[in-house]
Design an enzyme around this catalytic site. Structure first.
Site, mmCIF file in Angstrom:
data_model
loop_
_atom_site.group_PDB
_atom_site.id
_atom_site.type_symbol
_atom_site.label_atom_id
_atom_site.label_comp_id
_atom_site.label_asym_id
_atom_site.label_seq_id
_atom_site.Cartn_x
_atom_site.Cartn_y
_atom_site.Cartn_z
ATOM 1 N N THR A 1 0.823 -1.200 0.000
ATOM 2 C CA THR A 1 0.000 0.000 0.000
ATOM 3 C C THR A 1 0.859 1.253 0.000
ATOM 4 O O THR A 1 0.613 2.194 -0.769
ATOM 5 C CB THR A 1 -0.930 0.000 1.229
ATOM 6 O OG1 THR A 1 -1.721 -1.189 1.223
ATOM 7 C CG2 THR A 1 -1.845 1.208 1.226
ATOM 8 N N TYR B 1 -12.446 -4.823 -5.402
ATOM 9 C CA TYR B 1 -13.545 -4.189 -6.131
ATOM 10 C C TYR B 1 -14.751 -5.113 -6.207
ATOM 11 O O TYR B 1 -15.800 -4.811 -5.675
ATOM 12 C CB TYR B 1 -13.143 -3.717 -7.542
ATOM 13 C CG TYR B 1 -14.248 -2.907 -8.205
ATOM 14 C CD1 TYR B 1 -14.389 -1.555 -7.920
ATOM 15 C CD2 TYR B 1 -15.157 -3.496 -9.066
ATOM 16 C CE1 TYR B 1 -15.408 -0.811 -8.494
ATOM 17 C CE2 TYR B 1 -16.185 -2.760 -9.637
ATOM 18 C CZ TYR B 1 -16.309 -1.428 -9.351
ATOM 19 O OH TYR B 1 -17.326 -0.697 -9.901
ATOM 20 N N TYR C 1 -2.122 -11.555 1.410
ATOM 21 C CA TYR C 1 -2.243 -10.225 2.014
ATOM 22 C C TYR C 1 -3.725 -9.967 2.251
ATOM 23 O O TYR C 1 -4.505 -9.800 1.323
ATOM 24 C CB TYR C 1 -1.633 -9.195 1.060
ATOM 25 C CG TYR C 1 -1.594 -7.762 1.533
ATOM 26 C CD1 TYR C 1 -2.035 -7.376 2.796
ATOM 27 C CD2 TYR C 1 -1.081 -6.776 0.696
ATOM 28 C CE1 TYR C 1 -1.977 -6.069 3.206
ATOM 29 C CE2 TYR C 1 -1.020 -5.446 1.096
ATOM 30 C CZ TYR C 1 -1.468 -5.097 2.341
ATOM 31 O OH TYR C 1 -1.417 -3.784 2.742
ATOM 32 N N LYS D 1 0.014 -12.025 5.600
ATOM 33 C CA LYS D 1 0.131 -10.680 6.171
ATOM 34 C C LYS D 1 -1.278 -10.211 6.462
ATOM 35 O O LYS D 1 -2.090 -10.057 5.550
ATOM 36 C CB LYS D 1 0.819 -9.727 5.203
ATOM 37 C CG LYS D 1 0.845 -8.289 5.699
ATOM 38 C CD LYS D 1 1.312 -7.335 4.623
ATOM 39 C CE LYS D 1 1.323 -5.893 5.119
ATOM 40 N NZ LYS D 1 -0.018 -5.312 5.303
#
Length: 306
Positions: free
Chosen positions: A58, A121, A147, A175
């Site tokens: 990110t 999305y 993730y 993660k």
């Protein structure tokens, strides 16, 4: 070898542990990728003692980069620090085909492992999630770290889904940035062979207590030694000192919450007396303005971090 900190999972060939900053993608004044600045920031955190680096998370602004830019960012970071620490590259995308392409590119660029965010999305159900990770893991011969960040992707993996994903050859770890401690505790109990990485700055100490071997911390992009000291204190058995440092991290997070999303990380790094210029964020993201920057500087100075 760790003394008191949790060990990585048996399924993890990289033995990921310790502090793993989600390194920054630097941009120049026209928002083109500054590969020299990107390398310099990775070198900065490695010089401060971090244990691995995670480009294109990110904080690396990965959704705003093209495939060619992503591949070159991985090459740049691998060339800069790949001989010193593992490089685990983010390869996430909304769809499976694009994710596989990014994974293959990152493998060619020299990444040691891949971080695959859940598709975003569109809503994601059990079979689609499992097949997504099966296809990515089957396309490359590198360890895969799932993730999980529902606040950004809009998709939460059910524990049963994560349990099936964990059986796929090549899945090495998770993660977690869900901030859902009971969810993580259950997943860890169900899948003890995986490596677990705490992804929330507010829960670094908690993650270690739960059994996470590593911590992916945006604070470590700016103040890597603070987070390394937290990990080291825990590993040395000094829980009191580790908790004190966690509280200091919470103060940094409060300062970082000024202004738009992620703006404070690059702005704070530019305030430090280090030879790293991360430049702006790529539009529509932006750095802090002058008033916001002055307030951030005052907060960090009050915490004796500048």
């Amino acid at each position: 070898m760790s003394e008191h900190a949790p060990a990585s999972g048996a399924a993890d060939p990289l033995d990921l542990h310790g502090v793993i900053p989600p390194t920054l993608t630097a941009f120049d004044g026209t928002e083109n990728v500054d590969y020299g600045g990107t390398a310099a920031q990775a070198e900065f955190v490695v010089d401060q003692g971090v244990h691995a680096v995670f480009p294109l998370g990110t904080n690396g602004e990965f959704p705003l980069l093209s495939g060619d830019e992503r591949e070159r960012v991985v090459e740049t970071v691998v060339d800069a620090v790949g001989d010193e620490v593992p490089v685990i590259a983010g390869v996430g995308a909304p769809g499976t085909r694009e994710t596989v392409e990014h994974a293959e590119r990152a493998a060619r660029a020299g990444a040691d492992g891949l971080v695959v965010v859940t598709p975003y999305y569109f809503p994601l159900e059990h079979d689609g999630a499992v097949e997504h990770y099966r296809q990515v893991a089957g396309a490359v011969d590198l360890p895969i770290y799932v993730y999980h960040i529902p606040p950004r992707t809009g998709n939460t993996l059910a524990p049963e889904t994560m349990r099936e994903i964990a059986t796929i050859d090549g899945i090495a770890g998770l993660k977690d940035t869900s901030e859902d401690v009971p969810w993580l505790d259950r997943v860890m109990a169900d899948n003890p062979n995986l490596t677990y990485l705490a992804g929330s700055n507010a829960l670094l100490y908690t993650g270690l207590e739960l059994g996470c071997s590593g911590m992916v911390s945006s604070v470590a992009n700016v103040f890597p030694k603070l987070v390394v000291n937290l990990y080291d204190a825990f590993d040395e058995g000094d829980r009191t000192r580790a908790q004190e440092l966690q509280r200091q991290v919470l103060g940094v997070i409060a300062a970082f919450d000024r202004g738009p999303y992620m703006a404070a990380v690059k702005t704070a790094l530019s305030l430090r007396d280090v030879d790293v210029d991360p430049g702006p964020l790529r539009s529509p993201l932006r750095r802090l303005d002058n008033e916001e920057t002055a307030a951030l500087k005052a907060d960090l100075a009050e915490s004796d971090l500048l």
